[in-house]
Enzyme design. Structure first.
Site, short mmCIF file in Angstrom:
data_model
loop_
_atom_site.label_atom_id
_atom_site.label_comp_id
_atom_site.label_asym_id
_atom_site.label_seq_id
_atom_site.Cartn_x
_atom_site.Cartn_y
_atom_site.Cartn_z
CD GLU A 137 -5.57 1.39 2.38
OE1 GLU A 137 -6.48 2.02 1.81
OE2 GLU A 137 -5.52 0.15 2.41
NE ARG A 189 -4.14 -1.64 0.22
CZ ARG A 189 -4.18 -2.93 -0.06
NH1 ARG A 189 -3.10 -3.53 -0.56
NH2 ARG A 189 -5.28 -3.62 0.12
CB SER A 226 -8.58 -1.14 4.20
OG SER A 226 -8.91 -2.40 3.70
#
Ligand code: EPU
Length: 334
Positions: free
Chosen positions: A330, A159, A234
């Site tokens: 995130e 990520r 997420s």
């Protein structure tokens, strides 16, 4: 360029925020013109599926609507496809599956635009964007100059990429080139519930279309549809911790899910940590923690960015107190 534009329909969290100046661009030339006229700070918005607005944007928001999908090179068993960064990621995956081009099917139904995909190296079900990535073109916001980034130059990680680190906020990605297989596809069915879902579908020899269908089924069963309930997928990254930290957790939670990393550290699913702390399905004011996947924070309607941030901090604090693990968002908090 219009003034004081609502960004509510342009972010999947469904947060009300306004842009002091707003414009949409459909080509690289339009982007350059918009940059010359823009009032700083400039924010380029794609699908708006990874941003949380906590305030109005004081400068210019440029909405990227640069489209186009084009096969640019053909090899024996692969093609390179250049995709305009304003295309929807899932729309592109559906196009690829429809053309029998393989490699992106595990990344079905990920919200957001093609241009956002490399920024956080999107990943799901054992595949990451970097696995199909060839290169990208980006326009430097300060100069309007085009720059090409190869795969190594993007420094992809979990990520993560250079666009979240040293080059953060400096470029607008305008196209992404991906390498897809044209035959003898290698399907990835080893991760999570894919094999089980394919079995439920009665599929023994899965095609890329079958894998895509299985991924769509799994995602739709766990993840809230942003069209119905605001969210950004997420909210946190899965933490990567030293083995000793995981061993300590295992003493009290022998069944703690985890993935061993090549460097000896251990990745622990943040959703599991959050659920253990009692947050799953919990509602706080207009926000909450999704009832089927604790990693996803949701807007039950009318939530402000500050409310979501407050919930995120409460969750970070409780996971840190309970497990000694610090979760990191995130999502881009603006
Ligand atoms: N788990 C729980 N409780 C929860 C959620 C998960 O106990 O509420 C446990 C599950 O039982 C499982 C483990 O955690 O043992 C992993 O769960 P899952 O397979 O749902 O995946 P994840 O690690 O929570 C990651 C990605 C998702 C991606 C899935 C599937 C991150 C931050 N998230 O989630 O990506 O779809 O794997 O590959 O890496 C996204 O980035 O927006 C996203 C949705």
């Amino acid at each position: 360029m219009t003034r004081m534009t609502s960004l509510l329909p342009l972010n999947t969290f469904g947060i009300e925020a306004r842009a002091a100046h707003f414009t949409e661009v459909t080509s690289v030339d339009e982007l350059r013109r918009a940059l010359r006229r823009a009032v700083p700070p400039v924010l380029v918005l794609g699908g708006g599926s990874n941003v949380l607005f906590t305030q109005d944007w004081p400068g210019t928001v440029i909405r990227n609507a640069i489209r186009g999908i084009e096969v640019v090179r053909r090899f024996k068993n692969r093609v390179w496809v250049r995709v305009g960064s304003g295309e929807s990621w899932h729309g592109f995956v559906q196009w690829a599956v429809g053309q029998n081009l393989g490699g992106a099917e595990n990344l079905s139904l990920i919200p957001g635009s093609v241009g956002a995909a490399p920024v956080q190296n999107i990943g799901a079900y054992g595949v990451e964007l970097k696995d199909v990535f060839v290169g990208l073109e980006a326009v430097e916001l300060a100069t309007g100059k085009t720059r090409r980034f190869s795969r190594p130059a993007c420094r992809f990680g979990y990520r993560d990429s250079v666009f979240k680190q040293t080059e953060k906020g400096r470029y607008c990605i305008t196209s992404v080139t991906l390498s897809l297989s044209t035959g003898r596809h290698r399907v990835h069915t080893g991760y999570g519930d894919i094999a089980k879902t394919l079995a439920e579908m009665g599929v023994a020899q899965p095609t890329i279309a079958d894998v895509s269908t299985a991924v769509i089924r799994i995602r739709s069963s766990k993840l809230p549809d942003p069209a119905r309930i605001g969210n950004c997928g997420s909210f946190f990254k899965n933490p990567e911790v030293e083995r000793a930290v995981y061993e300590k957790i295992r003493l009290t939670h022998p069944a703690a899910p985890h993935y061993d990393l090549p460097d000896g550290r251990v990745k622990i699913p943040a959703g599991w940590l959050i659920e253990q702390c009692g947050w799953k399905g919990k509602r706080v004011g207009n926000t909450g923690c999704h009832d089927k996947q604790a990693l996803v924070l949701v807007n039950h309607g009318g939530a402000t960015g500050a409310e979501v941030v407050a919930l995120a901090h409460a969750i970070i604090g409780s996971v840190e107190n309970t497990f000694g693990v610090r979760l990191e968002p995130e999502v881009n908090i603006l």
